[in-house]
Write a protein that holds these residues in place. Structure first.
Motif, PDB file in Angstrom:
ATOM      1  N   UNK A  37       0.734  -0.980   0.036  1.00 33.70           N
ATOM      2  CA  UNK A  37       0.087   0.056  -0.046  1.00 33.70           C
ATOM      3  C   UNK A  37       0.885   1.469   0.062  1.00 33.70           C
ATOM      4  N   UNK A  38       1.921   1.112  -0.785  1.00 35.94           N
ATOM      5  CA  UNK A  38       2.866   2.287  -0.824  1.00 35.94           C
ATOM      6  C   UNK A  38       3.728   2.564   0.456  1.00 35.94           C
ATOM      7  N   UNK A  39       3.758   1.670   1.431  1.00 33.61           N
ATOM      8  CA  UNK A  39       4.603   1.750   2.659  1.00 33.61           C
ATOM      9  C   UNK A  39       5.687   0.805   2.890  1.00 33.61           C
ATOM     10  N   UNK A  40       6.682   1.238   2.902  1.00 28.13           N
ATOM     11  CA  UNK A  40       7.947   0.191   3.180  1.00 28.13           C
ATOM     12  C   UNK A  40       7.521  -0.769   4.297  1.00 28.13           C
ATOM     13  N   UNK A  41       7.816  -2.052   4.119  1.00 29.45           N
ATOM     14  CA  UNK A  41       7.598  -3.059   4.994  1.00 29.45           C
ATOM     15  C   UNK A  41       8.449  -4.255   4.874  1.00 29.45           C
ATOM     16  N   UNK A  42       8.379  -5.383   5.525  1.00 26.62           N
ATOM     17  CA  UNK A  42       9.075  -6.614   5.334  1.00 26.62           C
ATOM     18  C   UNK A  42      10.401  -6.622   4.835  1.00 26.62           C
ATOM     19  N   UNK A  43      11.244  -6.054   5.720  1.00 25.92           N
ATOM     20  CA  UNK A  43      12.780  -6.054   5.376  1.00 25.92           C
ATOM     21  C   UNK A  43      13.240  -7.399   5.786  1.00 25.92           C
ATOM     22  N   UNK A  44      14.295  -7.797   4.969  1.00 23.61           N
ATOM     23  CA  UNK A  44      15.164  -9.070   5.107  1.00 23.61           C
ATOM     24  C   UNK A  44      15.996  -9.300   6.165  1.00 23.61           C
ATOM     25  N   UNK A  45      15.887 -10.758   6.775  1.00 22.78           N
ATOM     26  CA  UNK A  45      16.861 -10.935   7.998  1.00 22.78           C
ATOM     27  C   UNK A  45      17.568 -11.848   7.560  1.00 22.78           C
ATOM     28  N   UNK A  46      18.961 -11.521   7.264  1.00 26.24           N
ATOM     29  CA  UNK A  46      19.843 -12.755   6.951  1.00 26.24           C
ATOM     30  C   UNK A  46      20.785 -11.946   5.772  1.00 26.24           C
ATOM     31  N   UNK A  47      21.328 -12.922   4.925  1.00 28.86           N
ATOM     32  CA  UNK A  47      22.336 -12.454   4.194  1.00 28.86           C
ATOM     33  C   UNK A  47      22.154 -12.824   2.514  1.00 28.86           C
ATOM     34  N   UNK A  48      22.451 -11.877   1.871  1.00 26.33           N
ATOM     35  CA  UNK A  48      22.487 -11.943   0.263  1.00 26.33           C
ATOM     36  C   UNK A  48      23.485 -11.916  -0.365  1.00 26.33           C
ATOM     37  N   UNK A  49      23.914 -12.983  -0.935  1.00 21.98           N
ATOM     38  CA  UNK A  49      25.169 -12.882  -1.782  1.00 21.98           C
ATOM     39  C   UNK A  49      25.297 -12.306  -3.119  1.00 21.98           C
ATOM     40  N   UNK A  50      24.117 -12.770  -3.895  1.00 16.61           N
ATOM     41  CA  UNK A  50      24.047 -12.107  -5.534  1.00 16.61           C
ATOM     42  C   UNK A  50      22.534 -12.344  -5.825  1.00 16.61           C
ATOM     43  N   UNK A  51      22.205 -11.505  -6.819  1.00 18.94           N
ATOM     44  CA  UNK A  51      20.969 -11.662  -7.506  1.00 18.94           C
ATOM     45  C   UNK A  51      21.295 -11.216  -8.937  1.00 18.94           C
ATOM     46  N   UNK A  52      20.843 -11.891  -9.711  1.00 20.51           N
ATOM     47  CA  UNK A  52      20.951 -11.619 -11.196  1.00 20.51           C
ATOM     48  C   UNK A  52      19.696 -12.140 -12.021  1.00 20.51           C
ATOM     49  N   UNK A  53      19.411 -11.183 -12.800  1.00 16.91           N
ATOM     50  CA  UNK A  53      18.108 -11.270 -13.385  1.00 16.91           C
ATOM     51  C   UNK A  53      18.689 -11.308 -15.098  1.00 16.91           C
ATOM     52  N   UNK A  54      18.210 -12.349 -15.779  1.00 11.92           N
ATOM     53  CA  UNK A  54      18.384 -12.262 -17.244  1.00 11.92           C
ATOM     54  C   UNK A  54      17.210 -12.363 -18.001  1.00 11.92           C
ATOM     55  N   UNK A  55      17.343 -11.945 -19.276  1.00 12.15           N
ATOM     56  CA  UNK A  55      15.906 -11.705 -20.057  1.00 12.15           C
ATOM     57  C   UNK A  55      15.734 -12.856 -21.000  1.00 12.15           C
TER      58      UNK A  55
END
Length: 719
Positions: free
Chosen positions: A686-704
């Motif tokens: 609803x346009x409000x920030x929420x649900x932050x991540x708890x933990x670790x992220x190493x990489x994110x990749x998006x391919x088409x």
């Protein structure tokens, strides 16, 4: 009942020599002297329903019956038979809900398309085929027959599977789990008994009572009766000259239901009793230790502890397996066991159990196995297809002096003369006789930071490393995009005038997934929902990625580790990645919550990975979702989501294994406005920030484009 058991004998040397070499070696390893009778020997040519001979491929196939003559040890015909025992086995079906759901057309008949067969039928057909061979007088269902009680197609799948047992005249007990009733509300304390039990249900509306009514239960030869609600039943089966009582109680038994259960026990005072519930014993966070819960403790106090006949309890509901030995009011042991495989590969991969009651040696032998895995087509198998589980909580023995344990209420209980070969070892030998579990792929760690497939269709690739371990990632820090087009920035600690984060909540870490070429990760700490506390990255409002519609398909990958301190109350639905924008404002949106975003890459309240998108097709569009099983906290995992517009399907992979709950029909991904940003480590509602991540992220990749596993980040670069 023992008169009807077909006498079988093991393979002779000549007959063994008639088998393919690999099958012969497997039988020798399993112990040639074990009588396999008409047990399941599986050909390796796919699950097409034909009794095809085995080939040399090592796995897969359809059930075939082996020869049945006795080897002569004096002529080199095998090892001597093990000593005979007096034993029988119960077959137990844990939660079948995903088997019922994902075999339906509504869910793209996923099992049939992948394997040409279905797990629920594989289970009941195995029981029906081997009830005589393995002396199975009775089968037990632990509830959660279906996943969505309001969908008749799922009940039709369950109905057909259980009909197999009825046609084979194998009696069974069944009960309703929480997914099988209209109102699914958990027990909290004694006050909970006034609401949401069987006593408060409108019985005429309950689908369980329509598909499995008392009239159907009464067709079982062992049926003893049901309570007035129709939800709870009891059976009496005979085995090895003794009678046993099975008391099967559906979800949230009422006070009246407990009174009825006590009356059943009082009316059959000499019978050893097995109490079956959907919920009773839970599993601790280590995945193996038992954990008692309020509902189970209530049943202990009100039904179990002062009814000495109850020597064993079985339940599902909680994901995994554990057991607990308690002592009742008479000083006798009660063995409590929980098992539920629904969050395992393929919704459980048809894993089930046998409980062999060895009256000769005073043991209960428990075996967890899948009769479906060995019959899958060879080309569909992977390292997650395990036919027999070997862990201590999956395969074990319980010492129980049956005569002594039952002496107070049944002093005449005695084991008959031994008449059969041990059952558990025969089941294992038969399952593995013509099946070789696929080898785990040889996956090598990266040789350097560039040792991964560089793909030309990459739209964005963020790799989170660069700072010293435990040092703060400062607000405004830029994480470059390997393509150069879509860098992300650590956002402000203030949102809409409110402070929602602390600078020290986002730090560098030096650990990473063993197959990631990125030598570190970023750690999100102290994240909570109430009060809101979160840290996150975003693209800029002008980033090209914001308007990508992925019309040619996509592959999204992430290396993540959920923090060990994760709790459902504070971290449920935490976001790995989202695309901003209220999806209800996108043209053509229909169905679902319009306040959500068009991309949701999150971790649910059950620690399932969720991928939910609003497709980009023209006209009406509804969100499509993929769901993993439960993932472990404190452990790195690789997630890949592959959308293929030609096949019109999206498949999620966790650690290389395709999940069960995948989406069909969606092409592309919608966006609301060009200025709606991509968010990493958080989201919006609803346009409000929420649900932050708890933990670790190493990489994110998006391919088409849809990528094969050979081009994922877990692979290595071409030579």
């Amino acid at each position: 009942m023992t008169d009807s058991i077909r006498k079988t004998s093991p393979l002779s040397l000549n007959e063994l020599q008639g088998l393919p070499d690999r099958q012969r070696r497997a039988l020798l390893r399993a112990g040639l002297g074990l009588s396999v009778g008409s047990a399941l020997l599986l050909a390796a040519c796919g699950g097409d329903g034909n009794d095809a001979p085995a080939d040399e491929s090592g796995a897969g196939g359809t059930p075939v019956d082996p020869p049945t003559t006795t080897p002569n040890p004096d002529e080199g015909g095998g090892t001597p038979l093990p000593p005979a025992v007096a034993s029988f086995a119960l077959a137990v079906l844990p939660d079948t809900q995903f088997y019922s759901r994902y075999a339906t057309a509504d869910e793209n008949t996923q099992f049939q398309r992948m394997y040409g067969s279905t797990p629920y039928l594989a289970q009941t057909e195995w029981i029906a085929r081997h009830a005589a061979d393995y002396k199975i007088p009775f089968a037990i269902h632990l509830g959660d027959i279906v996943d969505q009680q309001g969908k008749p197609a799922q009940w039709e799948i369950a109905d057909a599977a259980m009909q197999v047992l009825e046609d084979a005249e194998v009696p069974y007990s069944i009960l309703a789990g929480n997914h099988d009733v209209i109102r699914d509300v958990d027990y909290v304390n004694a006050g909970s008994q006034s609401t949401d039990t069987d006593a408060q249900r409108t019985l005429a509306n309950e689908p369980y009572l329509k598909w499995f009514p008392t009239t159907r239960a009464a067709r079982q030869a062992t049926f003893g009766g049901r309570d007035s609600s129709g939800f709870h039943e009891f059976h009496i089966f005979e085995a090895e000259g003794q009678s046993f009582l099975v008391l099967s109680l559906s979800w949230r038994v009422s006070d009246a239901g407990i009174d009825w259960a006590r009356q059943v026990l009082a009316q059959h005072p000499t019978l050893p009793a097995i109490l079956v519930n959907h919920q009773l014993l839970n599993i601790a966070s280590d995945g193996t230790s038992p954990l008692e819960v309020p509902y189970g403790l209530m049943l202990w106090d009100r039904l179990i502890k002062d009814n000495d006949q109850i020597f064993m309890t079985l339940n599902g509901h909680y994901h995994g397996a554990s057991r607990l030995t308690k002592t009742n009011a008479y000083g006798n042991a009660v063995e409590e066991m929980v098992v539920d495989y629904q969050m395992a590969y393929m919704g459980g991969n048809a894993l089930m159990r046998t409980y062999e009651f060895d009256l000769t040696h005073n043991k209960i032998r428990v075996l967890s196995f899948s009769p479906w895995v060995p019959s899958k087509p060879v080309e569909a198998l992977n390292e997650f297809d395990v036919a027999v589980l070997a862990e201590d909580n999956q395969q074990f023995e319980i010492d129980i002096d049956f005569k002594k344990r039952f002496a107070r209420f049944n002093p005449g209980f005695a084991a008959p003369a031994p008449s059969n070969q041990p059952i558990t070892e025969r089941v294992k030998a038969a399952l593995l006789a013509n099946y070789t579990e696929p080898e785990t792929p040889d996956q090598k760690p990266a040789a350097d930071t560039e040792d991964y497939p560089h793909v030309s269709s990459t739209l964005a690739h963020w790799r989170f490393f660069g700072g010293a371990a435990d040092s703060v990632v400062p607000v405004g820090y830029v994480v470059p995009d390997e393509t150069g087009a879509n860098p992300i920035y650590r956002e402000s600690l203030v949102f809409n005038g409110s402070t929602i984060g602390q600078e020290g909540d986002l730090t560098w870490a030096d650990d990473h997934h063993h197959l990631s070429a990125a030598p570190g990760s970023v750690k999100f700490s102290s994240t909570t929902t109430k009060p809101l506390r979160m840290s996150y990255f975003t693209t800029r409002s002008e980033a090209a990625l914001n308007t990508q519609t992925f019309d040619s398909g996509y592959t999204v990958e992430a290396f993540i580790k959920v923090d060990a301190s994760w709790t459902a109350s504070q971290n449920a639905w935490m976001n790995i990645m989202e695309r901003d924008g209220r999806r209800g404002q996108i043209d053509g949106f229909t169905g679902g919550d319009g306040e959500e975003c068009p991309i949701i890459f999150a971790v649910s309240s059950l620690r399932e990975v969720q991928w939910e998108v609003l497709p980009g097709n023209t006209g009406a569009k509804s969100p499509t979702s993929n769901w993993s099983g439960e993932i472990m906290a404190g452990k790195w995992i690789h997630v890949a989501i592959v959308n293929d517009p030609v096949r019109r399907e999206t498949v999620m992979y966790v650690e290389g294994a395709p999940v069960l709950r995948n989406a069909a029909g969606g092409v592309g991904i919608a966006y609301r406005r060009a200025t709606d940003r991509m968010v990493i480590g958080g989201g919006a509602y609803a346009g409000q920030r929420t649900n932050g991540f708890l933990g670790q992220i190493g990489e994110i990749r998006l391919c088409a484009e849809p990528l094969p596993a050979s081009q994922w980040l877990t692979a290595r670069r071409s030579a």
